[in-house]
Design a protein around this motif. Structure first.
Motif, PDB file in Angstrom:
ATOM      1  N   ARG A  29      54.757  27.141 -23.894  1.00 27.79           N
ATOM      2  CA  ARG A  29      54.035  26.013 -24.484  1.00 27.79           C
ATOM      3  C   ARG A  29      52.621  25.947 -23.924  1.00 27.79           C
ATOM      4  O   ARG A  29      52.325  26.544 -22.882  1.00 27.79           O
ATOM      5  N   CYS A  98      52.785  23.513 -30.547  1.00 28.72           N
ATOM      6  CA  CYS A  98      52.327  23.984 -29.235  1.00 28.72           C
ATOM      7  C   CYS A  98      53.237  25.042 -28.634  1.00 28.72           C
ATOM      8  O   CYS A  98      52.942  25.575 -27.563  1.00 28.72           O
ATOM      9  N   ILE A  99      54.346  25.369 -29.306  1.00 33.07           N
ATOM     10  CA  ILE A  99      55.237  26.435 -28.827  1.00 33.07           C
ATOM     11  C   ILE A  99      54.757  27.754 -29.419  1.00 33.07           C
ATOM     12  O   ILE A  99      54.577  27.864 -30.640  1.00 33.07           O
TER      13      ILE A  99
END
Length: 230
Positions: A29, A98-99
């Motif tokens: 992340r 965000c991953i």
């Protein structure tokens, strides 16, 4: 990999086509840290923080969106990855979560948090700042000055060179500088406000007195009219 070195003010893009080295980024992340040796053996001891990236279509990664897919969000003023064109405008914009998913990304942004043993050639050169700070407090912070010091002597000047003309120096206008004129204006504003308050109190008292007088006259007229009827 877009790697930036905040201490030197330098950033550099490195291309990496080795899937085994890129595999470390999968399911990571934004804001997580990774060791430098996982990317290149020469970067032993370096620790890098993931700060963002873009996918192959150019859509940015957005912190706080817990998915590795691309989604649409309703954005408003103050939202990241969006700039409003009209007052109060809201708009749906595509962003990626965000991953990280390496197969879908074109650029990954990294920030060096800790330096390793051997310097990276492209990032070891220190790039001088072209412009210095402009705000008075930032100049004090840069040169470790106290409040009594004259910051005008410490402003960063740069030389301007033009063909056929003599060289000259340019410097920014210092912002939020406390001068005697500024203090005089502040005192004048405070005196004006105080004067307004005093005049308002006097006017209110005069109005109350006039109102009391008018009510007394009205009562007298009413009393006279009632007395005539009797």
């Amino acid at each position: 990999l877009n790697i930036s070195h905040p201490a030197n003010g330098v950033q550099k893009c490195f291309e990496c086509h080795d899937d085994r080295k890129l595999a470390i980024f999968n399911e990571k992340r934004i804001a997580q840290e990774i060791p430098g040796e996982a990317i290149d053996d020469a970067w032993t001891g370096y620790i890098m923080r993931i700060s963002g990236g873009n996918d192959k279509q150019g859509f940015p990664l957005l912190q706080g969106v817990l998915t590795n897919a691309r989604i649409k969000l309703l954005m408003k003023k103050g939202s990241k990855c969006y700039r409003e064109r009209r007052v109060g405008e809201r708009k749906k914009k595509s962003v990626r979560g965000c991953i990280l998913d390496v197969n879908q990304l074109a650029v990954i942004n990294l920030v060096i948090v800790k330096e390793g043993e051997s310097p990276i050639a492209e990032l070891s050169d220190t790039k001088p700042r072209r412009l210095g700070p402009k705000r008075a407090n930032n100049i004090r912070k840069m040169f470790n000055l106290d409040k009594e010091a004259d910051v005008r002597k410490y402003v960063v000047r740069r030389e301007v060179v033009k063909e056929g003309k003599s060289n000259r120096f340019k410097s920014p206008k210092i912002q939020r500088l406390i001068t005697p004129v500024v203090l005089q204006r502040k005192r004048a504003k405070q005196a004006f406000k105080e004067d307004c308050r005093k005049r308002a109190v006097v006017a209110k008292a005069a109005y109350a007195e006039l109102l009391h007088k008018r009510h007394a006259e009205a009562r007298a007229v009413r009393s006279a009219h009632v007395a005539k009827k009797r």
